[in-house]
Design an enzyme around this catalytic site. Structure first.
Site, PDB file in Angstrom:
ATOM      1  CB  ALA A   9      -1.846   7.281  -3.658  1.00 21.33           C
TER       2      ALA A   9
ATOM      3  CB  SER B  53      -0.931  -0.025   1.218  1.00 22.54           C
ATOM      4  OG  SER B  53      -1.902   0.985   1.126  1.00 22.54           O
ATOM      5  CG  ASN B  54      -0.307   4.680  -1.430  1.00 17.26           C
ATOM      6  OD1 ASN B  54      -0.968   5.508  -0.816  1.00 17.26           O
ATOM      7  ND2 ASN B  54      -0.786   4.017  -2.483  1.00 17.26           N
ATOM      8  NE  ARG B  55       5.710   6.747   3.876  1.00 20.63           N
ATOM      9  CZ  ARG B  55       6.098   6.089   4.972  1.00 20.63           C
ATOM     10  NH1 ARG B  55       5.348   6.094   6.028  1.00 20.63           N
ATOM     11  NH2 ARG B  55       7.243   5.426   4.986  1.00 20.63           N
TER      12      ARG B  55
END
Ligand code: PMT
Length: 425
Positions: free
Chosen positions: A291, A224-226
């Site tokens: 994102a 995943s991402n932030r």
């Protein structure tokens, strides 16, 4: 029209407090309304408070006077109060009137057209929009008499901020279920902001994506991402506030979605693609603030991946995800060839160097109308923060650099441009 300030900033507000235990929440409401934007408030320059007699049994006028910086109106019959600022002047000066909490009695008197105290007199004498936040025992709120009064007020254009279901402040009332607890102060501020915001996006359907995607590696791990979802949520909220019908396609966000928008929850990039592509032709604009993962594991393991003794590492095999925005750009070209308009397309570009250069390349490659480029390595900008600094890169290559600002302001700047693009399309 630029709408990039909080809509209540600098307005003259009147808060009427009637006598219920939720009067303590009105203290927080006035604090939020009177607080400058820089301190997280709504930035209102002038908040006048008027209290009924029974409200003063719960909270003292001094509390509200201290927070608002103005004397508190309590009675029609005090010559000093009347000579300082009379009830008609209070009613006429107010740009928005908020009654919080509104008891069954206050609602009944207002609906019945009575004017037997300062607050009800002001309510009849004002031309300002009025917002009422009921608070009472759930059984009382459900009573047909109260519901009829609420319906009467609504019919006359009064905005009702519905009470919530949840434990009431009074311990004696804990057993009664149903709506009755006053809406939270932040929700009342939001409703007041909605009320005064010009509806310049009315009639438009806008689809916004927000948050990260999660690509499963095995039953317990994800790639995943932030992204927190804050940027997309700010756009969805601002678009709804400005009158658009909004669909928010949301990955697993840290923040709650705004009220009043259709929310479609997704987890993976593939789910986001399906949700967006299936709806895109029916909307006027798509804003891709999410994102989205560019890659996913070739195959998610069925069982938890175990450590293998003696091995220093493992290899992950990844495969490209569909670029949703680029696919939208392709489909729109086809729709246009077939004589259909297709939505305005707004993409983001999360960059760490050569911001405008990369944004221009993405704009051309994905065939979109506007790229919102953000330097995600700059302090206070990009992932997770409450603020963002962006450059709006347009189809003609021009770049409009925006300073670091709350994401709500960035959202309005994007929507200002989106509105022009829809008009030009
Ligand atoms: O959520 P926050 O914490 O508030 O943070 C906001 C943000 C940093 C996530 C946001 O401002 C932002 O930059 N979003 C886009 C992040 C991103 O994926 O950028 P990108 O340069 O990799 O992608 C370019 C565009 O293509 C984006 O509009 C993206 O949504 C879209 N994309 C990317 C990959 C993919 N498979 N499909 C896509 O549609």
């Amino acid at each position: 029209m630029a709408t990039s300030v909080r809509p209540l900033a600098g307005r003259r507000l009147l808060v009427g407090v009637s006598g219920g235990i939720a009067a303590y929440k009105a203290v927080e409401l006035v604090r939020l309304l009177a607080k400058p934007i820089a301190d997280g408030g709504a930035g209102a320059a002038e908040v006048r408070v008027v209290m009924t007699r029974s409200a003063r049994r719960f909270v003292t006028p001094l509390t509200f006077q201290t927070l608002s910086g103005h004397p508190v109106g309590t009675t029609l019959w005090d010559l000093t109060q009347e000579s300082e600022i009379g009830h008609i002047a209070l009613a006429q000066r107010a740009e928005v009137v908020i009654v919080a909490p509104a008891t069954a009695d206050l609602i009944g008197r207002y609906a019945g057209g009575l004017a037997d105290d300062l607050l009800t007199t002001i309510l009849l004498a004002t031309r300002a929009p009025v917002l009422v936040a009921p608070a009472m025992n759930p059984v009382m709120y459900a009573h047909p008499a109260v519901q009829a009064n609420v319906a009467t007020l609504r019919q006359r254009g009064v905005v009702i901020v519905e009470p919530e279901v949840g434990p009431l402040a009074s311990r004696a009332e804990a057993a009664d279920a149903g709506p009755g607890r006053m809406a939270e102060p932040a929700a009342i501020v939001e409703a007041a902001e909605d009320l005064v915001t010009p509806k310049d996006l009315a009639g438009l359907r806008v689809l916004v994506t927000a948050g990260p995607t999660r690509e499963p590696l095995d039953p317990v791990r994800v790639l995943s991402n932030r992204s927190s979802g804050r940027m997309g949520v700010a756009i969805a909220r601002a678009a709804r506030r400005r009158g658009a019908a909004v669909t928010l396609v949301a990955g697993p966000m840290e923040v709650p979605p705004p009220t009043g928008v259709e929310v479609v929850r997704v987890e993976t990039a593939a789910e986001m693609a399906e949700a967006v592509l299936g709806r895109a032709e029916a909307v006027d604009a798509v804003v891709m603030a999410a994102a989205v993962a560019d890659y996913r594991p070739v195959k998610a393991a069925d069982q938890k991946i175990k450590k293998v003794d003696g091995e220093d590492g493992i290899r992950l095999d990844l495969v490209r995800n569909l670029d949703i925005l680029a696919e939208l750009g392709r489909r729109r070209r086809d729709w246009r060839t077939a004589g259909r308009r297709g939505p305005v397309l707004v993409g983001f570009a999360a960059e760490t160097a050569d911001l405008v250069h990369h944004a221009r390349a993405k704009l051309a490659a994905k065939g979109v109308d506007l790229i919102v480029a953000n330097d995600v390595s700059a302090p206070g900008s990009g992932f997770g923060s409450e603020t963002n600094a962006v450059v709006l890169v347009r189809g003609d290559g021009t770049a409009d650099e925006r300073p670091l600002a709350p994401k709500s302001e960035v959202a309005d700047a994007i929507l200002d441009r989106l509105r022009e693009l829809v008009a030009e399309a």
